[in-house]
Design a protein around this motif. Sequence first.
Motif, PDB file in Angstrom:
ATOM      1  N   ARG A  90       0.841  -1.210   0.000  1.00  0.00           N
ATOM      2  CA  ARG A  90       0.000   0.000   0.000  1.00  0.00           C
ATOM      3  C   ARG A  90       0.869   1.251   0.000  1.00  0.00           C
ATOM      4  O   ARG A  90       0.556   2.246  -0.674  1.00  0.00           O
ATOM      5  N   TYR A  91       1.985   1.220   0.735  1.00  0.00           N
ATOM      6  CA  TYR A  91       2.905   2.354   0.709  1.00  0.00           C
ATOM      7  C   TYR A  91       3.386   2.624  -0.722  1.00  0.00           C
ATOM      8  O   TYR A  91       3.433   3.776  -1.181  1.00  0.00           O
ATOM      9  N   TRP A  93       1.976   1.783  -3.560  1.00  0.00           N
ATOM     10  CA  TRP A  93       0.893   2.283  -4.407  1.00  0.00           C
ATOM     11  C   TRP A  93       0.615   3.753  -4.131  1.00  0.00           C
ATOM     12  O   TRP A  93       0.447   4.548  -5.071  1.00  0.00           O
ATOM     13  N   ASP A  94       0.575   4.142  -2.870  1.00  0.00           N
ATOM     14  CA  ASP A  94       0.360   5.554  -2.552  1.00  0.00           C
ATOM     15  C   ASP A  94       1.457   6.415  -3.173  1.00  0.00           C
ATOM     16  O   ASP A  94       1.204   7.515  -3.670  1.00  0.00           O
ATOM     17  N   PRO A 104      -3.347  10.748  -2.913  1.00  0.00           N
ATOM     18  CA  PRO A 104      -3.651   9.378  -2.484  1.00  0.00           C
ATOM     19  C   PRO A 104      -4.925   9.289  -1.656  1.00  0.00           C
ATOM     20  O   PRO A 104      -5.422   8.185  -1.430  1.00  0.00           O
ATOM     21  N   TYR A 105      -5.446  10.437  -1.209  1.00  0.00           N
ATOM     22  CA  TYR A 105      -6.690  10.446  -0.444  1.00  0.00           C
ATOM     23  C   TYR A 105      -7.927  10.541  -1.341  1.00  0.00           C
ATOM     24  O   TYR A 105      -9.047  10.386  -0.872  1.00  0.00           O
ATOM     25  N   THR A 164      -6.660   5.637   1.460  1.00  0.00           N
ATOM     26  CA  THR A 164      -5.512   5.433   2.342  1.00  0.00           C
ATOM     27  C   THR A 164      -5.774   5.985   3.737  1.00  0.00           C
ATOM     28  O   THR A 164      -6.568   6.918   3.932  1.00  0.00           O
ATOM     29  N   GLU A 171       2.858  10.044   3.542  1.00  0.00           N
ATOM     30  CA  GLU A 171       2.609  10.105   2.101  1.00  0.00           C
ATOM     31  C   GLU A 171       3.758  10.802   1.363  1.00  0.00           C
ATOM     32  O   GLU A 171       4.125  10.412   0.248  1.00  0.00           O
ATOM     33  N   TYR A 305      -2.832  18.700   1.083  1.00  0.00           N
ATOM     34  CA  TYR A 305      -3.794  17.623   0.841  1.00  0.00           C
ATOM     35  C   TYR A 305      -5.225  18.070   1.111  1.00  0.00           C
ATOM     36  O   TYR A 305      -6.156  17.659   0.414  1.00  0.00           O
ATOM     37  N   GLY A 315      -9.208   9.883   5.260  1.00  0.00           N
ATOM     38  CA  GLY A 315      -9.020   8.552   4.706  1.00  0.00           C
ATOM     39  C   GLY A 315      -9.861   7.511   5.407  1.00  0.00           C
ATOM     40  O   GLY A 315     -11.031   7.720   5.728  1.00  0.00           O
TER      41      GLY A 315
END
Length: 464
Positions: A90-91, A93-94, A104-105, A164, A171, A305, A315
Amino acid sequence: MRIIVISVILAASAALTGFSVLAYDLFKPGRDTVPLVICTAGLWLLFALAVLLLRGVRGRAVVVLILAGSAVIGAAAMIGPPNTSTDSARYAWDGVVATAGVSPYAYTPADDRLDPLRPGWLFPAAETTDAGTPVCVGERIQTAHKTPSGDILCSALNRTGVPTIYPPAAEIYFAGVRALTGPDAQYWPLQLTGLLLSVGTTGMLLAGMRRRGIDQRHAALWAWCPLVATEAITNSHVDMLGVVFTLAAAFLVSTRRYWGGGIALGAAIATKLIPVLAAPAMLRRQGWKVTVAAMLTFLLLYVPYVLTTGIGVLGYLPGYLSEEGYEDGTRFALISLVAPGGSAIIVAGAVLAVIAVLVIWKTDPDRPWLGQLVIIGSALLILSPRYSWYALLLVPFIALSGRWEWFAVPLALTLRLLVPSLPVTRVALAAAVVLIVAITMYRAGPVVFQRRIRPVTRPPRPVA
């Protein structure tokens, strides 16, 4: 001879670390629980033996052994992919999403609009059976469905249907790693970064201990710890970055650099929220400066963000707390024995509040690590998370304080991860509490018991 023996033990620890990473994992249908428990026990025994032998070493050899052991064991932990967690997928992919200019949010990993960004190692193509049915194949690969199309999605990520959960400093870290390596590099970039951060923390501890007159041999409690190799490097948990910022904050505040300490603390909390537990021990003196700097840093990191995603920056955090049982109190393994259901939340909050007040009141502001050890360790015992990597934050403060008995906490949480049984968890956590209390009383015993038991004697009255 002692140095040679320690070197052999560290080499054996590195070999066993590498073997366990390559040979066993929790992703097989049958889970390699028993061999992983045996390997983990062996690693902790080697760790304890090496630390005990180090007590007889003096001079520069201490620093060389500690740094070499940290690097060699850490490098061995990189020899294979994550074996007990899929979080680093997941890290990655973000980071891929962020470097493509997408928040990523903003979207879940299953969203059809992100199809052009998907690297094959994170989202392999489905295979077709003889009956023409698409299936997902692979040890770390889960079956999900895209939204809104509903097409099958094979993914190395967990929770592909939710946004996420990670805060902004995490991030930024993920994006930075992927900006350097690109989307096709698999697990090694985060593992290498975890190794660099881990060895850097060893160096920070050695330098900080030397300046403060703390026995540098205690740095081995971090450098050679099996939890560090497994969770900071093999599984590449972002908690490692939070440890770096939190330790920096403790050192800065202890030298009366309160604004800098607050900035580091804010960055730590914006990496993963759990470092907020380290804050009370840094508030005894000029605490308002630390608090203001931490809050401003935390908020400023969120600003970009929030501007792009709005309330979506929260998230999956609310859903995660509910999923983990913190909303109804079922996650509190020990407290739920005496306060079941929702009352466990109230009891846990009250106990943590009392501990925080005591830590603020009693902590030496020049040496805050004992207070940080107590509140972080106590919180882990009370909250009893399913994930052993949360205890990474505890380990540097075990090293700084020399209170080895608190290793019972990460050991109990590791057992909970490998053997997900509530009765086993309760026994392990209860044993940890008993050991910590017993050793703490033993350490303070002579003074405490003399004060309590020694009869009060009054000086004789002068004779007229």
